[in-house]
Design an enzyme around this catalytic site. Structure first.
Site, PDB file in Angstrom:
ATOM      1  CB  ALA A  14      -0.895  -0.021   1.230  1.00 18.06           C
ATOM      2  CD  GLU A  53      -2.301  -7.300   3.153  1.00 16.68           C
ATOM      3  OE1 GLU A  53      -1.970  -6.180   2.691  1.00 16.68           O
ATOM      4  OE2 GLU A  53      -2.796  -7.430   4.286  1.00 16.68           O
TER       5      GLU A  53
END
Ligand code: DAK
Length: 259
Positions: free
Chosen positions: A64, A112
């Protein structure tokens, strides 16, 4: 200009996350574009299998976006987490199978994202990890849930709690990826795998994916009941009739109708 491109190769849709200045890190824009690209794949009847990869030779997705996240307050952090989780659930629950072709760093949100895909292939250059606790946060795009389901609780604990990075061969050893290939072969191998899936009866492929994705969350009795339901529904397809008639008549079936 979208940060996620969709290219078609026969019945395969290749989604490429393309934000080179930040090693393809996931900011709000990438998450939005990825969600839209997944919707486009889902809507395109001509695409049977999707591949997700990262642009460039260095990174799949380096996590992220730390620059975007650093000033979040509690509500902002939670909203960002929910947005990412919505997109990753959309990937995981896509009716069509999704292959991650992991060409480089798959850290934090990158790992992820790979874990929300159905099958993971890696380049020898790939590196994996959940570095979040070293940044003062928990994994926030499903890592605490998908990693233990894939590699087991103790290995997930070790990776998440130490924030360490592992190489592709170790990722294969613990079952995080299925195969490791030289970098220059990765996309050909991903296409080969995708085409092997695309050559099967697509209704049965999608029913099988649904069985696995939904059944894993159920107790065994409910899961096999679900399997029986999806199995039964296959008998409404022409492909089932054609393939089984061809077998008993010792004929060669010339492709599927996918209906
Ligand atoms: N975010 C933003 N920019 C990034 C980035 C990232 N994750 N990773 C790399 N970049 C940028 C760098 O800042 C640099 O930009 P410039 O300085 O050139 O402007 C450029 O990409 C190239 O990176 P490096 O110069 O650092 O390249 P190196 O080869 O030296 O190093 C590296 C590559 C991947 C080892 C290094 O960049 C690195 O350690 N990157 C950070 C990796 C990381 O920690 N990723 C995990 C991020 S945390 C949640 C929601 C989500 C999440 C958590 C909670 N909730 C809301 C609950 C998820 C968290 C994460 O994913």
């Amino acid at each position: 200009m979208s940060t996620v491109t969709l290219e078609k190769n026969g019945h395969i849709g290749i989604l490429t996350i393309d934000r080179p200045k930040a090693l393809n890190a996931l900011n709000s824009e990438v998450l939005k574009d990825l969600g839209a690209a997944v919707d486009a794949v889902e809507a395109d009847e001509d695409i049977y299998v999707a591949i997700i990869t990262g642009a460039g030779e260095k990174s799949f997705v380096a996590g992220a976006d730390i620059a975007e996240m650093k000033d979040y307050d509690v509500a902002g952090g939670e909203a960002f987490g929910l947005r990412g989780n919505d997109v990753f659930l959309k990937v995981e629950n896509m009716t069509k199978p999704v292959i991650a072709a992991i060409n480089g760093f798959a850290l934090g949100g990158g790992n992820e994202l790979a874990m929300s895909c159905d099958i993971r292939l890696a380049s020898e250059k790939a590196k994996f990890g959940q570095p979040e606790v070293g940044l003062g946060i928990t994994p926030g795009f499903g890592g605490t849930q998908r990693l233990p389901r894939i590699v087991g609780v103790a290995k997930a604990m070790e990776l998440i709690l130490t924030a360490k990075t592992i190489k592709a061969d170790e990722a294969a050893r613990i079952g995080l990826v299925s195969y490791v290939y030289p970098a220059e072969e990765l996309m050909d191998k991903a296409l080969e795998l995708a085409n092997a899936i695309a050559a099967q009866a697509q209704v049965a492929v999608r029913q099988s994916k649904k069985c696995i994705r939904q059944g894993i969350h159920l107790d065994m009795a409910s899961a096999v009941a679900l399997e029986a339901k999806y199995f039964g529904e296959c008998f409404a397809t022409e492909d089932q009739k054609d393939a089984m008639n061809a077998f008993v008549n010792k004929e060669k079936l010339n492709g599927f109708k996918n209906k």
